[in-house]
Design an enzyme around this catalytic site. Sequence first.
Site, PDB file in Angstrom:
ATOM      1  CB  CYS A   2      31.409  48.483  47.314  1.00 22.15           C
ATOM      2  SG  CYS A   2      32.152  49.512  46.069  1.00 22.15           S
ATOM      3  NE  ARG A  27      29.211  42.988  48.311  1.00 30.00           N
ATOM      4  CZ  ARG A  27      28.077  42.561  47.789  1.00 30.00           C
ATOM      5  NH1 ARG A  27      27.774  41.294  47.843  1.00 30.00           N
ATOM      6  NH2 ARG A  27      27.239  43.385  47.218  1.00 30.00           N
ATOM      7  CD1 TRP A  74      36.197  46.023  41.492  1.00 25.88           C
ATOM      8  CD2 TRP A  74      34.559  47.311  40.664  1.00 25.88           C
ATOM      9  NE1 TRP A  74      36.207  45.905  40.118  1.00 25.88           N
ATOM     10  CE2 TRP A  74      35.218  46.680  39.578  1.00 25.88           C
ATOM     11  CE3 TRP A  74      33.494  48.174  40.374  1.00 25.88           C
ATOM     12  CZ2 TRP A  74      34.841  46.874  38.257  1.00 25.88           C
ATOM     13  CZ3 TRP A  74      33.119  48.367  39.061  1.00 25.88           C
ATOM     14  CH2 TRP A  74      33.795  47.716  38.009  1.00 25.88           C
ATOM     15  CG  ASN A  99      27.353  47.842  47.364  1.00 28.36           C
ATOM     16  OD1 ASN A  99      27.958  48.036  46.316  1.00 28.36           O
ATOM     17  ND2 ASN A  99      26.602  46.775  47.569  1.00 28.36           N
ATOM     18  N   GLY A 100      26.968  50.867  45.723  1.00 25.84           N
ATOM     19  CA  GLY A 100      25.966  51.228  44.714  1.00 25.84           C
ATOM     20  C   GLY A 100      26.418  52.446  43.938  1.00 25.84           C
ATOM     21  CD  GLU A 482      33.326  29.329  32.473  1.00 23.23           C
ATOM     22  OE1 GLU A 482      32.924  30.377  31.931  1.00 23.23           O
ATOM     23  OE2 GLU A 482      33.577  29.267  33.688  1.00 23.23           O
ATOM     24  CE  LYS A 486      36.161  31.181  35.191  1.00 24.18           C
ATOM     25  NZ  LYS A 486      34.738  31.010  35.192  1.00 24.18           N
ATOM     26  CD  GLU A 489      37.170  35.136  35.368  1.00 25.24           C
ATOM     27  OE1 GLU A 489      36.690  36.123  35.918  1.00 25.24           O
ATOM     28  OE2 GLU A 489      36.519  34.089  35.180  1.00 25.24           O
ATOM     29  CG  HIS A 505      33.948  30.482   8.080  1.00 24.66           C
ATOM     30  ND1 HIS A 505      33.718  30.403   6.725  1.00 24.66           N
ATOM     31  CD2 HIS A 505      33.401  29.374   8.614  1.00 24.66           C
ATOM     32  CE1 HIS A 505      33.037  29.306   6.456  1.00 24.66           C
ATOM     33  NE2 HIS A 505      32.836  28.656   7.585  1.00 24.66           N
ATOM     34  CE  LYS A 604      31.939  34.363  43.282  1.00 26.29           C
ATOM     35  NZ  LYS A 604      32.483  33.885  42.018  1.00 26.29           N
TER      36      LYS A 604
HETATM   37  C1  F6R Z   1      33.581  34.701  35.493  1.00 18.49           C
HETATM   38  C2  F6R Z   1      32.501  35.185  36.337  1.00 18.49           C
HETATM   39  C3  F6R Z   1      31.613  36.221  35.781  1.00 18.49           C
HETATM   40  C4  F6R Z   1      30.174  36.020  36.299  1.00 18.49           C
HETATM   41  C5  F6R Z   1      29.285  37.185  35.838  1.00 18.49           C
HETATM   42  C6  F6R Z   1      27.840  36.987  36.260  1.00 18.49           C
HETATM   43  O1  F6R Z   1      34.336  33.713  36.143  1.00 18.49           O
HETATM   44  O2  F6R Z   1      32.370  34.779  37.465  1.00 18.49           O
HETATM   45  O3  F6R Z   1      31.643  36.251  34.398  1.00 18.49           O
HETATM   46  O4  F6R Z   1      29.679  34.810  35.809  1.00 18.49           O
HETATM   47  O5  F6R Z   1      29.771  38.372  36.398  1.00 18.49           O
HETATM   48  O6  F6R Z   1      27.741  36.873  37.638  1.00 18.49           O
HETATM   49  P1  F6R Z   1      26.454  36.263  38.305  1.00 18.49           P
HETATM   50  O7  F6R Z   1      26.380  34.829  37.948  1.00 18.49           O
HETATM   51  O8  F6R Z   1      26.647  36.471  39.790  1.00 18.49           O
HETATM   52  O9  F6R Z   1      25.278  37.018  37.778  1.00 18.49           O
END
Ligand code: F6R
Length: 609
Positions: A2, A27, A74, A99-100, A482, A486, A489, A505, A604
């Site tokens: 948010c 956000r 969000w 926010n929170g 990773e 990627k 997501e 395994h 994010k």
């Molecule tokens: C994936 C991604 C998330 C963040 C995770 C931690 O692409 O961006 O998995 O890495 O939410 O976020 P931070 O680094 O901001 O603590």
Amino acid sequence: MCGIVGAIASRNVVPVLVDGLKRLEYRGYDSAGIAVLVDGAIRRVRRVGRVAEMENAAAAEGLSGFLGIGHTRWATHGGVTEPNAHPHVSHDSIAVVHNGIIENHEQQREALRALGYRFESQTDTEVIAHLVHYHYQQDGDLFAATRRAVSELTGAYAIGVIAIDRPQQLVCARMGCPLLIGLGEGENFIASDVSAVISATRRVIFLEEGDLALLTRDEVKVFDRDERAVERKIHVSDVSLASLELGPYSHFMQKEIHEQPKALSDTIEAVLEDGFVAGLFGPNAPALLPTLTGVKILACGTSYYAGLTAKYWIESIAGIQCDVEIASEYRYREAWADPDHLVVTISQSGETLDSMEALKYAKSRGHKTALSICNVRESAIPRASELVFYTRAGAEIGVASTKAFTTQLVALFTLAVTLGKMRGRVDAAAEAGYLDDLRHLPGSVQHALNLEPQIKTWSERFASKSDALFLGRGLHYPIALEGALKLKEISYIHAEAYPAGELKHGPLALVDSDMPVVVIAPNDSLLEKVKSNMQEVRARGGELFVFADLDSHFSESDGVHVIRTPRHVGVLSPVVHAIPVQLLAYHAALARGTDVDKPRNLAKSVTVE
Ligand code: F6R
């Protein structure tokens, strides 16, 4: 999660609120709203969907005023509906954005119901609006009413509050969620981050935990949690507007992938100038780092994978133990702690709740020293750490982390070599070699970026698949993880990653001609082992998509496709191999037509549990 914004000015603030919300959309982007004081009434526009939809509705209504607040959501408490969208209003006279998460919202809701308040949403935020209203009724002091209201809340909040009969006042408060004040000329602002106010002002005050503030057009008064008036430092933000714009790119993720050579150069600039010195980690580091005998890394998601990579570097280069833990798991177990083990929290945003709480928990278990690796200055996690290394990736707006990840990697590599040097394991010649590796890294990354057309061709074949498997070994196993993250997501293709040696395994059972298998196969000491694992896949009809180095010495054959990154770059190879998996995910998502920068259900900055 948010984003909130607010403005008090002698011009129409609606464009400021809308522009700010668009910049905060990363956000949270399931619904948006603004409330503006217009001719002695609070007028509110809310819409499910993106800020642009709310903007159109506000324009259609001709909304305009000198005082207002806005929110992009969000969803946590309550579904994605217009009644649950913020701002929340009590008795048409108090409007709140938040926010929170308010943890005691159930109790407060019951108490407020008993006082006759009616609830129109399922949100925790509506409780705040009614609580402020209740106290405001007592003595008509908006600031005091907000202070009383927040004193009755437990949980995390950043809030903005306006009242129908206080056209000259915007009140805000923070606890556990970021909030800053933007200082303009004859106008002032509040926002979750600086991007939301940067078109209006660069002068900002970061509020501290427990702060409340009263803004008028010409004045800002800040009070700490003990109700004392305080002066908070004014920062002049150096965030460039260009860094917040798309420029020639189609998506922020694409822009951010291509910005990696520069992000890496900027992040390692000080290392290349000064060498691997403790001072890179803050003024207290020369005294604190030498006393430490091990490392505990805490992080989530992509940042956790950066930590997993660092374990290889720290144990082999520095020769000390390194554990890596998912923050949300660590914080709820009876963790053993060695006070002399450095706690390293990795977080792009610096405000991930699980990582922040894990850090606090580590301290409570006895860890003496904490280092944070973070991309956002003045965010919560660095502020709670004795030591800090700021990556210089610049603003990362695409929800999927890309340049933040690779800059975290070089920060962690720098830590490993610095600790190794302190412990006498890295001599001058080795240090010079590592510096050379770092110096050449941006060029190698650029070379990997140039593979985009080939990777795009592959991605079209992935787009029709529903599953994919990623394999790697050693230092490159976290890159396989990773790559799978990627892909899932942003393209919503189910993807899993395994250390290639684990295949037999269990996961080998998944392999058939429908399952594309991506292999990270650099020319390192494990290459021959990886080749054997690839044979295991081929023998079961699996189709291999291999990212190899120029010097990996193997060729394409039936069912084995190869793309070659530059010559093997040694220990920094995971940074180079992160690029093709990012590009693969990006182009697969494009081919599937998903919303690359704002994938469904995500945001994010994850400030909830
Ligand atoms: C994936 C991604 C998330 C963040 C995770 C931690 O692409 O961006 O998995 O890495 O939410 O976020 P931070 O680094 O901001 O603590």
